[in-house]
Scaffold this active site. Sequence first.
Site, PDB file in Angstrom:
ATOM      1  N   LYS A 167       0.862  -1.193   0.000  1.00 40.82           N
ATOM      2  CA  LYS A 167       0.000   0.000   0.000  1.00 40.82           C
ATOM      3  C   LYS A 167       0.889   1.231   0.000  1.00 40.82           C
ATOM      4  CE  LYS A 167      -4.347   1.268   0.106  1.00 40.82           C
ATOM      5  NZ  LYS A 167      -5.538   0.643  -0.481  1.00 40.82           N
ATOM      6  N   ASP A 182      -6.800   4.598  -4.679  1.00 43.63           N
ATOM      7  CA  ASP A 182      -7.512   4.479  -3.398  1.00 43.63           C
ATOM      8  C   ASP A 182      -8.095   5.868  -3.169  1.00 43.63           C
ATOM      9  OD1 ASP A 182      -7.744   2.557  -0.862  1.00 43.63           O
ATOM     10  OD2 ASP A 182      -7.368   4.539  -0.058  1.00 43.63           O
TER      11      ASP A 182
HETATM   12  P1  NDP Z   1     -12.673   8.159  -3.142  1.00 44.83           P
HETATM   13  O1  NDP Z   1     -11.617   9.149  -2.900  1.00 44.83           O
HETATM   14  O2  NDP Z   1     -13.143   7.923  -4.523  1.00 44.83           O
HETATM   15  O3  NDP Z   1     -13.966   8.485  -2.262  1.00 44.83           O
HETATM   16  C1  NDP Z   1     -13.888   8.581  -0.877  1.00 44.83           C
HETATM   17  C2  NDP Z   1     -15.225   9.081  -0.367  1.00 44.83           C
HETATM   18  O4  NDP Z   1     -15.234   8.994   1.046  1.00 44.83           O
HETATM   19  C3  NDP Z   1     -15.479  10.535  -0.722  1.00 44.83           C
HETATM   20  O5  NDP Z   1     -16.838  10.721  -0.885  1.00 44.83           O
HETATM   21  C4  NDP Z   1     -14.947  11.252   0.505  1.00 44.83           C
HETATM   22  O6  NDP Z   1     -15.487  12.539   0.703  1.00 44.83           O
HETATM   23  C5  NDP Z   1     -15.405  10.311   1.586  1.00 44.83           C
HETATM   24  N1  NDP Z   1     -14.577  10.477   2.780  1.00 44.83           N
HETATM   25  C6  NDP Z   1     -13.230  10.465   2.864  1.00 44.83           C
HETATM   26  N2  NDP Z   1     -12.828  10.669   4.126  1.00 44.83           N
HETATM   27  C7  NDP Z   1     -13.960  10.798   4.837  1.00 44.83           C
HETATM   28  C8  NDP Z   1     -14.223  11.020   6.205  1.00 44.83           C
HETATM   29  N3  NDP Z   1     -13.244  11.171   7.105  1.00 44.83           N
HETATM   30  N4  NDP Z   1     -15.524  11.068   6.573  1.00 44.83           N
HETATM   31  C9  NDP Z   1     -16.526  10.908   5.677  1.00 44.83           C
HETATM   32  N5  NDP Z   1     -16.322  10.724   4.376  1.00 44.83           N
HETATM   33  C10 NDP Z   1     -15.069  10.663   3.977  1.00 44.83           C
HETATM   34  O7  NDP Z   1     -12.128   6.796  -2.472  1.00 44.83           O
HETATM   35  P2  NDP Z   1     -12.605   5.309  -2.769  1.00 44.83           P
HETATM   36  O8  NDP Z   1     -14.054   5.277  -3.023  1.00 44.83           O
HETATM   37  O9  NDP Z   1     -11.668   4.731  -3.739  1.00 44.83           O
HETATM   38  O10 NDP Z   1     -12.278   4.618  -1.366  1.00 44.83           O
HETATM   39  C11 NDP Z   1     -13.221   4.566  -0.302  1.00 44.83           C
HETATM   40  C12 NDP Z   1     -12.846   3.463   0.667  1.00 44.83           C
HETATM   41  O11 NDP Z   1     -12.813   2.202  -0.034  1.00 44.83           O
HETATM   42  C13 NDP Z   1     -11.471   3.607   1.317  1.00 44.83           C
HETATM   43  O12 NDP Z   1     -11.516   3.042   2.615  1.00 44.83           O
HETATM   44  C14 NDP Z   1     -10.588   2.732   0.435  1.00 44.83           C
HETATM   45  O13 NDP Z   1      -9.421   2.291   1.095  1.00 44.83           O
HETATM   46  C15 NDP Z   1     -11.546   1.578   0.155  1.00 44.83           C
HETATM   47  N6  NDP Z   1     -11.230   0.772  -1.013  1.00 44.83           N
HETATM   48  C16 NDP Z   1     -11.125   1.318  -2.250  1.00 44.83           C
HETATM   49  C17 NDP Z   1     -10.860   0.540  -3.347  1.00 44.83           C
HETATM   50  C18 NDP Z   1     -10.846   1.073  -4.732  1.00 44.83           C
HETATM   51  O14 NDP Z   1     -10.776   0.275  -5.684  1.00 44.83           O
HETATM   52  N7  NDP Z   1     -10.953   2.372  -4.951  1.00 44.83           N
HETATM   53  C19 NDP Z   1     -10.582  -0.910  -3.187  1.00 44.83           C
HETATM   54  C20 NDP Z   1     -10.806  -1.417  -1.859  1.00 44.83           C
HETATM   55  C21 NDP Z   1     -11.084  -0.583  -0.819  1.00 44.83           C
HETATM   56  P3  NDP Z   1     -14.648  13.851   0.304  1.00 44.83           P
HETATM   57  O15 NDP Z   1     -14.769  13.953  -1.170  1.00 44.83           O
HETATM   58  O16 NDP Z   1     -15.290  14.933   1.058  1.00 44.83           O
HETATM   59  O17 NDP Z   1     -13.238  13.594   0.775  1.00 44.83           O
END
Ligand code: NDP
Length: 460
Positions: free
Chosen positions: A140, A180
């Site tokens: 990671k 991510d």
């Molecule tokens: P993105 O950056 O695309 O989206 C993240 C989302 O979560 C945004 O809407 C963001 O809001 C919100 N967010 C971030 N931090 C916070 C917080 N502290 N409180 C509330 N909302 C928050 O990321 P992903 O969708 O790619 O990833 C989301 C999760 O999924 C993570 O835990 C990641 O590790 C996990 N994941 C992702 C994978 C992937 O393929 N992308 C694979 C496996 C797991 P804002 O825009 O305001 O920051």
Amino acid sequence: MQTFEKDFTKVEDSVQQYVTSVHKKVLDKNPNENEFHQAVGDLLHTITPVLQKHPIYIKQNILERIVEPERFISFRVPWIDDSGNVQVNRGFRVQFNSALGPYKGGLRFHPSVNNSIIKFLGFEQIFKNALTGQPIGGGKGGSDFDPKGKSDTEIMRFCQSFMSELANHIGPDIDVPAGDIGVGAREIGYLFGQYKKMKGRYEAGVLTGKGLNFNGSLARKEATGYGTVYFLQEMLKDHNMDLRGTTVVVSGSGNVSIYAMEKAMELGAKVVACSDSDGYIYDENGINLKTVKRLKEVERTRIANYIAEHPNAVYSEDCTGIWSIPCDIALPCATQNEIDENAANNLVFNGVRAIAEGANMPCTHEAISIFLENNILFGPAKAVNAGGVAVSALEMSQNSSRVSWSFNEVDVKLKAIMRKIYHDCVEAADEYNNSGNLVAGANIAGFTKVADTMISLGVI
Ligand code: NDP
């Protein structure tokens, strides 16, 4: 009634002493790394019965080896902002375990990124990747860089500087990063462009999550969200339930959330709420996904703007409030520790029937215990969200063989992988007398695969 640490008290003293001593060393050697401590603690406490049954893991000191990264890299990332000022961020890559294949795991760009966050994510990734059945180790990386409010050229300059150092440590057979939080196809494009320029070679397999115009895989963008719902669907089916007609709450509005919502809606669920880090929207008629996609994927703006186009919807500040909305199914898809004890109690009180973790470690230890004690179906992250990295591995296969599979071909493979992960977790939980506890099942199934391979490879 299930509990998170069922059987923990029954194991022989010597096994428990071994686990406790490894746990203590992790706490002592990695001070103030709370998220990493949490991830290690959650694994150790569920695999104790495995050590009791297979003493070779203790003889080979697998636990102490598995909690120590093979390599941890931290580096300076200087870049110039649009005003001509020099900015400095910190970059990270943890190459945690390569027993099963090249290190594989995403890059996160978020101001909260530090040693602890990178190590917890890298540690989880080892077992998640093992569950996919694909030949990939665990890694990671990321940076404390905040992409929010940055111009496109600032993002590009940052990505180029980040890759200038990262390129020394990665390669298609060494370590293959992906996206991510804060890293999507745009960032992967800039990172790949810089890597290509530095190496003077077109090594498509060095990164996954690439755009379709430069060797990306169809269905990779959708994979984590779709995979989350495929896992959920299998879990519900196994308990004579169906997604159709259910009310669903999904946190976040990023990559994982958007495609989890899309698949859940396609399968007949009504998604009534989603969020970003500022707040959440509640639309009792069902979220209009087209609007969310445009706001988040095209305009890169705040979820609060949704209500301007859908005046019947309500926006509330404080994203944690989303868990007080009554629902049948909750899909936390934003970030770590977003469901705590209080949120879990609210969900249970309001009649939630199933939780599937789309994000990494979104539920605290206490929250998970509450769900299990109340017999709520619970799918843990390392199994539920493994679809993203599984399709990344399929992207690596396509890149190696210079072929491109159709969306449907990839989707069919993803569905089969998620079904198998679900059933592997169920079987592992059954084998260790912890039926129905998929937290234990996922940990045991992932751990034994990696541990057995480490033994085959010798003490290296
Ligand atoms: P993105 O950056 O695309 O989206 C993240 C989302 O979560 C945004 O809407 C963001 O809001 C919100 N967010 C971030 N931090 C916070 C917080 N502290 N409180 C509330 N909302 C928050 O990321 P992903 O969708 O790619 O990833 C989301 C999760 O999924 C993570 O835990 C990641 O590790 C996990 N994941 C992702 C994978 C992937 O393929 N992308 C694979 C496996 C797991 P804002 O825009 O305001 O920051």
